[in-house]
Design a protein around this motif. Sequence first.
Motif, PDB file in Angstrom:
ATOM      1  N   UNK A 136      49.462  40.918  44.721  1.00  0.00           N
ATOM      2  CA  UNK A 136      48.840  39.945  46.078  1.00  0.00           C
ATOM      3  C   UNK A 136      50.177  39.946  47.036  1.00  0.00           C
ATOM      4  N   UNK A 137      49.940  39.946  48.795  1.00  0.00           N
ATOM      5  CA  UNK A 137      50.609  40.590  49.653  1.00  0.00           C
ATOM      6  C   UNK A 137      50.166  39.775  50.640  1.00  0.00           C
ATOM      7  N   UNK A 138      49.370  38.191  50.725  1.00  0.00           N
ATOM      8  CA  UNK A 138      48.381  37.517  51.456  1.00  0.00           C
ATOM      9  C   UNK A 138      49.943  36.872  51.697  1.00  0.00           C
ATOM     10  N   UNK A 139      49.363  35.628  53.237  1.00  0.00           N
ATOM     11  CA  UNK A 139      49.919  35.071  53.628  1.00  0.00           C
ATOM     12  C   UNK A 139      51.069  35.546  54.019  1.00  0.00           C
ATOM     13  N   UNK A 162      44.719  39.747  50.353  1.00  0.00           N
ATOM     14  CA  UNK A 162      45.764  39.851  52.146  1.00  0.00           C
ATOM     15  C   UNK A 162      45.633  38.521  52.553  1.00  0.00           C
ATOM     16  N   UNK A 163      44.965  37.600  51.630  1.00  0.00           N
ATOM     17  CA  UNK A 163      44.233  36.385  52.971  1.00  0.00           C
ATOM     18  C   UNK A 163      45.637  35.926  53.809  1.00  0.00           C
ATOM     19  N   UNK A 168      43.650  38.879  59.117  1.00  0.00           N
ATOM     20  CA  UNK A 168      42.562  38.498  58.263  1.00  0.00           C
ATOM     21  C   UNK A 168      41.768  38.005  59.212  1.00  0.00           C
ATOM     22  N   UNK A 169      41.866  37.998  59.951  1.00  0.00           N
ATOM     23  CA  UNK A 169      40.897  36.914  61.695  1.00  0.00           C
ATOM     24  C   UNK A 169      39.896  37.636  62.097  1.00  0.00           C
ATOM     25  N   UNK A 183      37.708  51.189  45.301  1.00  0.00           N
ATOM     26  CA  UNK A 183      37.644  51.660  43.754  1.00  0.00           C
ATOM     27  C   UNK A 183      38.111  49.795  43.354  1.00  0.00           C
ATOM     28  N   UNK A 184      38.180  48.795  44.556  1.00  0.00           N
ATOM     29  CA  UNK A 184      38.576  47.210  44.545  1.00  0.00           C
ATOM     30  C   UNK A 184      37.620  46.926  43.833  1.00  0.00           C
ATOM     31  N   UNK A 185      37.938  45.898  42.854  1.00  0.00           N
ATOM     32  CA  UNK A 185      36.682  44.705  42.104  1.00  0.00           C
ATOM     33  C   UNK A 185      37.019  43.454  42.796  1.00  0.00           C
ATOM     34  N   UNK A 186      38.570  43.077  43.119  1.00  0.00           N
ATOM     35  CA  UNK A 186      38.106  41.568  43.579  1.00  0.00           C
ATOM     36  C   UNK A 186      39.096  41.907  44.881  1.00  0.00           C
ATOM     37  N   UNK A 187      39.008  41.055  46.033  1.00  0.00           N
ATOM     38  CA  UNK A 187      39.441  41.028  47.586  1.00  0.00           C
ATOM     39  C   UNK A 187      40.055  39.918  47.679  1.00  0.00           C
TER      40      UNK A 187
END
Length: 517
Positions: A136-139, A162-163, A168-169, A183-187
């Motif tokens: 988790x490296x969002x914000x 990453x939100x 992200x824009x 291989x990503x399951x959840x983004x």
Amino acid sequence: MSQFSNNVEPNVIGDEMVLKAIEEKCPEDLGDLVKGENINFKDVTELQLSFKSILQIDNLWQLENLTKLQLDNNVIEKIEALESLVHLVWLDLSFNNIEIIEGLDTLVKLQDLSLYSNRISKIENMDALQELQILSIGKNNLSSLEDVVYLRRFKKLRTLNLSGNPFCVDEQYTLFVVAHLPNLVYLDFKLVRDTMREAAVSKYQDLIKPLEQEEAQALALLEIKQAKQEELQYHEAAFVEHLNGSFLFDSLYAEDTEAAKLASLPGVGDLLQAYRKEFVLVCGNLYNYGLKEYEKREAEVSDFYRKLHEILVASQEESKKVMLDFENRKEQRLDEIHHARSYDTAESKRAECREDILQLSDTLMTLETLLSNELEELLQDFKKSIDVIASTFMENVREMMGQCRDLENHHHENLMKIVIDTLEKSAKGELEENLPDDVQKLLMDKNTTVNAINVSHSIRLRKIDKRESDMLCNTYHWHSSVTEKAFQTEIDRNRTCTKKIISYINTLQKELDNTKI
């Protein structure tokens, strides 16, 4: 939350803070953690230090078995002082003031990492985190989608947030991430559906293919490097590293400038080439012999431990049978004591049971003695075999390295003859060809030339002696360690087993004494 409060003093993690956090986290388990008057930090596996106004990470080195660490909602500016937490699986550094990802190199078991809501502008310095599954490296301040490409190295990464980052824009943000992380399951807390994955691959296939080719090449090079490293480790275990080629010979002439000059003398080049060929051949023979002897050593050790295991299993089965028979009789005796109609009858049964316990003790101790004697015989046979293997190997090493010395001495004698002959011809002006200026200068003084050749010869002999000494020392250390380990293992086993028998007998006697009519 990652801001200083005007009325809150920033903290450094100290012993008092850690102790208080441990007490707050698990007051019911504190008794198990306390040894004497101090907490045994090695038994602490989880620590929560959230909302403590922590500015600097420190004083966590004692918590070496920590698997979960929460440092969220503080004012931490730098990731540091986590080197000793090698068992960490879960780390929360969210809501802090971190600007650079660093200090994670030893956390090779980390699976879940949160850096949410910090000031990070680049994804980097995470190569060691190959077990990472959740990130988790969002914000943060991530502005370049190219940072996402870095995450391709984490093959186990399944959940990514990453939100809230500037990139992200970008209207292509989601497709770009999904395309580059197959291989990503959840983004960003959403399931990556097959339709989205297909659209992403279709859009970015021209970018992905070169990446895949580059990664495949890098992987191939890495596999070659690892194979070479494994081969070197195998050779080192056999004590013959760098003997399968000209490495030792080349090392004899490393930095020998005089030898390089003399190589231009008539006949020296051919002499040196012949010397090199024979020397490398002897090294090759020693290398092949060493590998065979290594396999022999490994087989001998493996065979010993196989026999040891078989003897231990057989003895354990016999002891279990004796104890099971006793337990069956004991239950009946205890029942008879419990239902005895008189005190005298109960005491008579109790005496019979005590006698039975003493007999059991004698039987178990006798079995342990017989086992110990059998293992002592096995150990002595093993030691004799190891002695022969080691002494034979060392004798042959001396003989083959002696061949190398003989070749060096022979070469030195022939070289000296050529040099003396050249010196004499040079003095008489009979040389048939012009020699380089540096060689002519070397040959101007006979004593200087002879001394230089003798010094080079001595240096080469010392290098051969050093290689031989290393092989002999390594063999000696192997011999000592493998035999000492075997004998010490048996001593420890015997002590442990004897203590268990005594403890078992004491438990039976207490159980008998506590049996009431």
